[in-house]
Design an enzyme around this catalytic site. Structure first.
Site: not given
Ligand SMILES: NC(=O)c1ccc[n+]([C@@H]2O[C@H](COP(=O)([O-])OP(=O)(O)OC[C@H]3O[C@@H](n4cnc5c(N)ncnc54)[C@H](O)[C@@H]3O)[C@@H](O)[C@H]2O)c1
Length: 269
Positions: A27, A29, A48, A72, A99, A175, A179
């Site tokens: 999916s 990017l 994925d 995973d 990604c 999140y 990051k």
């Protein structure tokens, strides 16, 4: 070294014959990058957790240079055996782009003042930060066995952070922390792997037009676009893919996190 001693003819301009592993490639990017890299002559292993999306991606790509693996990224055994299969199938791995990620929003305290369960925070860190490290370290072990190329390197790893790693918004504690972890990982990983001829860089996107954002009502998308400095629109996944491609061919880029955000600096909410 003077310029006339630099051999520009050996500098790659495309990805012809390179083998790339891209996670989250079912999916957004990751898929856009897989598609662009195949156009550039690369062989791509798409990884994925969502097998249905992976099969759809394979149908859309319709390329003999693509292969899908349902995995995973947090599972060390699964990743190790998948990477071994990829090396058997494609010969070696030259590029790894992480990604795979999730972005659930939740405030620390809800409206009634109750704290969020710790499991949510751990889950996001597990996929976004630990999952990226898990794939990168196992890929690095394999890349380190590659012959050295014309650019004195054996491979390139790209992780995907987010500008939330710098400017986390309300509801983004897990999140943003995941990051920021990837941003912190970048230089240390580049230094660790330098002796093996492996470069490590990170892309920190702003707001990109992937299924996650395109599912939002148009007025919300328009309001988000207005927050971008220039150009005032969502980022195109192809722009992410182009930056990833440039990082791969430009051997002098290393240990850097590059913002891809149209100048956006996110407000608190
Ligand atoms: N879209 C944006 O605006 C944006 C902005 C900044 C950063 N990012 C980051 O870019 C990356 C890609 O985002 P996207 O917008 O393409 O999202 P997306 O949801 O379209 O794609 C993410 C993919 O990761 C896969 N995935 C999730 N957990 C996984 C796991 N444990 N193992 C393997 N695969 C898994 C999903 O199935 C999905 O296909 C993410 O890391 C995201 O945090 C996105």
């Amino acid at each position: 070294m003077t310029n006339d001693k630099l051999d520009n003819s050996a500098m790659p301009t495309n990805l012809h014959g390179k083998v790339a592993v891209i996670t989250g490639a079912g999916s957004g990017l990751g898929f856009a990058t897989a598609s662009y890299f195949i156009q550039q002559g690369a062989h791509v292993a798409l990884l994925d957790i969502n097998a249905e999306q992976g099969q759809q991606a394979m149908q859309d790509l319709a390329s003999e240079f693509a292969a899908f693996f349902a995995v995973d990224v947090t599972d060390e055994t699964q990743i190790d055996s998948t990477l071994a299969t990829i090396v058997k199938q494609f010969g070696q791995i030259d590029i790894c782009i992480n990604c795979a990620g999730i972005a659930p929003a939740k405030r620390i305290l809800d409206k009634s003042g109750k704290a969020q369960p710790l499991s949510l925070f751990k889950h996001v860190i597990d996929i976004n930060l630990i999952g990226s490290f898990n794939v990168a370290k196992s890929v690095a072990e394999l890349m380190a066995k590659n012959p050295i190329d014309s650019q004195q390197q054996r491979g390139v790893i790209i992780n995907t952070a987010s500008i939330a790693g710098y400017e986390g918004q309300v509801g983004q504690t897990a999140y943003a922390a995941s990051k920021a972890g990837l941003i912190g990982l970048c230089l240390a990983m580049a230094r660790d792997l330098a002796a093996h001829g492996i470069r490590v860089n990170t892309i920190a996107p702003g707001i990109m037009a992937t299924p996650m954002l395109l599912a939002m009502p148009q007025p919300v998308q328009d309001a988000l676009a207005e927050t971008v400095v220039q150009p005032q629109r969502l980022g195109n996944p192809l722009e992410f893919a182009q930056l990833a491609q440039h990082i791969c061919v430009n051997a002098y880029l290393n240990g850097e996190t590059i913002r891809l955000d149209g100048g956006l600096r996110m407000a608190p909410k």
